[in-house]
Scaffold this motif. Structure first.
Motif, short mmCIF file in Angstrom:
data_model
loop_
_atom_site.label_atom_id
_atom_site.label_comp_id
_atom_site.label_asym_id
_atom_site.label_seq_id
_atom_site.Cartn_x
_atom_site.Cartn_y
_atom_site.Cartn_z
N GLY A 295 56.59 5.83 -34.80
CA GLY A 295 55.68 4.95 -35.53
C GLY A 295 54.88 4.06 -34.60
N LEU A 296 55.54 3.56 -33.56
CA LEU A 296 54.88 2.70 -32.59
C LEU A 296 53.86 3.49 -31.77
CD1 LEU A 296 54.58 0.07 -30.97
CD2 LEU A 296 56.60 0.74 -29.65
N THR A 297 54.25 4.66 -31.30
CA THR A 297 53.34 5.49 -30.50
C THR A 297 52.08 5.82 -31.29
OG1 THR A 297 55.23 6.45 -29.33
CG2 THR A 297 53.15 7.64 -29.20
N ALA A 298 52.26 6.19 -32.56
CA ALA A 298 51.12 6.53 -33.40
C ALA A 298 50.25 5.31 -33.67
CB ALA A 298 51.61 7.12 -34.71
N PHE A 299 50.87 4.16 -33.90
CA PHE A 299 50.11 2.94 -34.21
C PHE A 299 49.19 2.57 -33.05
CE2 PHE A 299 49.50 -1.65 -34.71
CZ PHE A 299 49.19 -1.74 -36.07
N PHE B 204 53.01 10.12 -38.54
CA PHE B 204 52.63 8.72 -38.70
C PHE B 204 51.14 8.51 -38.46
CE2 PHE B 204 57.21 7.78 -37.91
CZ PHE B 204 57.44 7.04 -39.05
N ALA B 205 50.59 9.18 -37.46
CA ALA B 205 49.17 9.02 -37.17
C ALA B 205 48.32 9.43 -38.38
CB ALA B 205 48.78 9.85 -35.95
N ALA B 206 48.71 10.52 -39.03
CA ALA B 206 47.99 10.96 -40.23
C ALA B 206 48.13 9.92 -41.35
CB ALA B 206 48.52 12.31 -40.69
N GLN B 207 49.34 9.41 -41.56
CA GLN B 207 49.55 8.42 -42.62
C GLN B 207 48.80 7.12 -42.35
OE1 GLN B 207 54.05 8.90 -42.69
NE2 GLN B 207 53.65 8.67 -44.87
N TYR B 208 48.80 6.67 -41.11
CA TYR B 208 48.07 5.44 -40.78
C TYR B 208 46.57 5.63 -41.01
CZ TYR B 208 52.31 3.92 -38.23
OH TYR B 208 53.58 3.56 -37.87
N GLY B 209 46.06 6.79 -40.58
CA GLY B 209 44.64 7.04 -40.77
C GLY B 209 44.24 7.08 -42.22
N ILE B 210 45.07 7.71 -43.05
CA ILE B 210 44.80 7.76 -44.49
C ILE B 210 44.80 6.36 -45.07
CG2 ILE B 210 45.73 8.51 -46.72
CD1 ILE B 210 46.82 11.00 -45.19
N ALA B 211 45.81 5.55 -44.70
CA ALA B 211 45.91 4.18 -45.21
C ALA B 211 44.72 3.33 -44.80
CB ALA B 211 47.21 3.54 -44.73
N GLU C 268 55.15 -5.27 -33.60
CA GLU C 268 55.09 -6.22 -34.70
C GLU C 268 53.96 -5.86 -35.67
OE1 GLU C 268 54.65 -9.96 -32.77
OE2 GLU C 268 56.67 -9.93 -31.90
N GLY C 269 52.82 -5.47 -35.11
CA GLY C 269 51.70 -5.07 -35.96
C GLY C 269 52.00 -3.81 -36.75
N MET C 270 52.73 -2.88 -36.13
CA MET C 270 53.09 -1.63 -36.80
C MET C 270 54.00 -1.89 -37.99
SD MET C 270 55.91 0.69 -36.96
CE MET C 270 56.82 0.46 -35.46
N LYS D 260 54.44 -4.66 -39.67
CA LYS D 260 53.68 -5.39 -40.69
C LYS D 260 52.77 -4.45 -41.48
CE LYS D 260 50.43 -9.24 -41.28
NZ LYS D 260 49.61 -10.27 -40.57
N TYR D 261 52.11 -3.53 -40.78
CA TYR D 261 51.20 -2.59 -41.44
C TYR D 261 51.96 -1.66 -42.38
CZ TYR D 261 47.18 0.55 -41.91
OH TYR D 261 46.14 1.29 -42.41
N VAL D 262 53.10 -1.15 -41.91
CA VAL D 262 53.93 -0.26 -42.73
C VAL D 262 54.38 -0.99 -44.00
CG1 VAL D 262 56.19 0.87 -42.83
CG2 VAL D 262 54.67 1.26 -40.88
N ALA D 263 54.77 -2.25 -43.85
CA ALA D 263 55.23 -3.03 -45.00
C ALA D 263 54.09 -3.30 -45.97
CB ALA D 263 55.86 -4.34 -44.53
N GLU D 264 52.94 -3.72 -45.45
CA GLU D 264 51.80 -4.05 -46.30
C GLU D 264 51.26 -2.83 -47.04
OE1 GLU D 264 49.94 -7.83 -43.79
OE2 GLU D 264 49.05 -5.84 -43.60
N GLN D 265 51.24 -1.68 -46.36
CA GLN D 265 50.67 -0.47 -46.95
C GLN D 265 51.70 0.34 -47.72
OE1 GLN D 265 47.41 0.24 -46.88
NE2 GLN D 265 46.99 -1.58 -45.66
N GLY D 266 52.97 -0.05 -47.65
CA GLY D 266 54.02 0.70 -48.33
C GLY D 266 54.20 2.10 -47.79
N ILE D 267 54.00 2.27 -46.49
CA ILE D 267 54.11 3.59 -45.87
C ILE D 267 55.58 3.97 -45.71
CG2 ILE D 267 53.72 4.89 -43.73
CD1 ILE D 267 51.12 3.23 -43.41
#
Length: 332
Positions: A143-147, A174-181, A288-290, A292-299
């Motif tokens: 998750g961190l590497t992708a973020f 994770f990279a795909a999910q982050y990009g979609i979000a 920390e940003g990763m 937070k992003y996962v929590a906010e986006q519900g990933i």
């Protein structure tokens, strides 16, 4: 306690055995591991292909659990909290690049494939409430590497056309999910039509089977080229990826599992003003940003399969076979 250690004298390369925990240091915490996830580096250690490996070291970089004990200099409010562990140690002060002391938990220091792990309290982050321990364990390293690849280097924005190669692995997932979000138009490649189907179910805009010799032309015809490509393979695929980038595009890569590219089309790179950017894991700020992003986006991470700790060798064999889509998790 029981731990899964590197054992090059064993045919499987790993052994579950009793391991004594050292005395807890003042800045450390003791975490009861509930679940841990595998990464390719664990398998490479098992095969003896990772640098500076040591027999007897507990493998595993990803883990989630509950804090059971804290050192005398650690805030006692951590006790009883559900946490995930940042596997990146000693990144340093420079956000642009890791320090020379940088290490990843699980080799050369004891990792998360054990009943307990002791880490510096600075490595803890509260587990997002929407994630189970198994899902949370799948998050840290990949998750961190992708973020970092997607946001720090890739600067992904809404409607940006991006390609994530090798969908099925943890970072690519994770990279795909982050990009979609983030609202990007995300495409993926894979050598498996079944994995491409899973990607489409996650919400990607399209997928290409890289075993098809025409996939690059198909991708360019459909998208007019990608503004960003995130890759881990390199090798002979590099020339195809360069062709798939639009002018001004960027290729961010976090591995080279197929080795070095046999050639560089330098004219295409300079004429189209392309950027080739390497990346690896990420800083504490990225972590920390990763989270937070996962929590906010519900990933929620894609979990391929969950194994009992007693069947950890089977989990490694599944990774070695490359059959997984998403993360392989071991439950304690």
């Amino acid at each position: 306690m029981k731990g899964l250690v590197l054992d090059q004298e064993n045919a499987s390369g790993i052994t579950i055995k009793d391991v004594a925990l050292p005395h807890l240091k003042p800045e450390e915490v003791k975490v009861k591991i509930k679940a841990a996830a595998l990464n390719h580096r664990d398998e490479w250690c098992r095969q003896g292909k990772y640098p500076n490996i040591k027999n007897g070291i507990i493998l595993g970089s990803d883990g989630a659990g509950v804090v059971e004990e804290v050192g005398e200099k650690v805030d006692k409010s951590w006790l009883g909290k559900e946490v995930i562990i940042n596997a990146a140690n000693f990144w340093g002060e420079d956000q642009a690049v890791q320090s020379s002391a940088f290490q990843i938990l699980g080799m050369p220091s004891n990792g998360t494939l054990a009943e307990y792990v002791q880490v510096d309290a600075s490595r803890l982050c509260q587990k997002p409430d929407h994630l189970s321990f198994e899902a949370a364990a799948a998050l840290p390293l990949a998750g961190l590497t992708a973020f970092r690849a997607v946001f720090y280097h890739g600067s992904v924005k809404p409607d940006m056309k991006i390609l994530v190669t090798g969908f099925g692995g943890g970072v690519a997932q994770f990279a795909a999910q982050y990009g979609i979000a983030a609202g990007a138009e995300v495409y993926v490649t894979s050598g498996s039509d079944e994995k491409l189907k899973t990607a489409l179910e996650l919400g990607v805009s399209g997928g290409f089977n890289y075993n098809d010799e025409e996939w690059v032309q198909q991708a360019v015809d459909k998208t007019d080229g990608f503004a960003l490509i995130i890759d881990s393979a390199m090798g002979e695929t590099f020339s195809d990826l360069i062709k798939a980038l639009r002018p001004g595009g960027k290729l961010v890569f976090y591995g080279a599992t197929l080795g070095n590219p046999p050639m560089l089309d330098a004219r295409r790179v300079f004429w189209n003003q392309l950027t080739i950017q390497g990346t690896t894991m990420g800083s504490d700020r990225d972590f920390e940003g990763m989270v937070k992003y996962v929590a906010e986006q519900g990933i929620s991470p894609v979990v391929d399969k969950v194994f009992e700790f007693s069947n950890a060798v089977e989990a490694f064999e599944r990774m070695a076979a490359g059959k997984q889509t998403g993360k392989i998790v071991v439950k304690m």
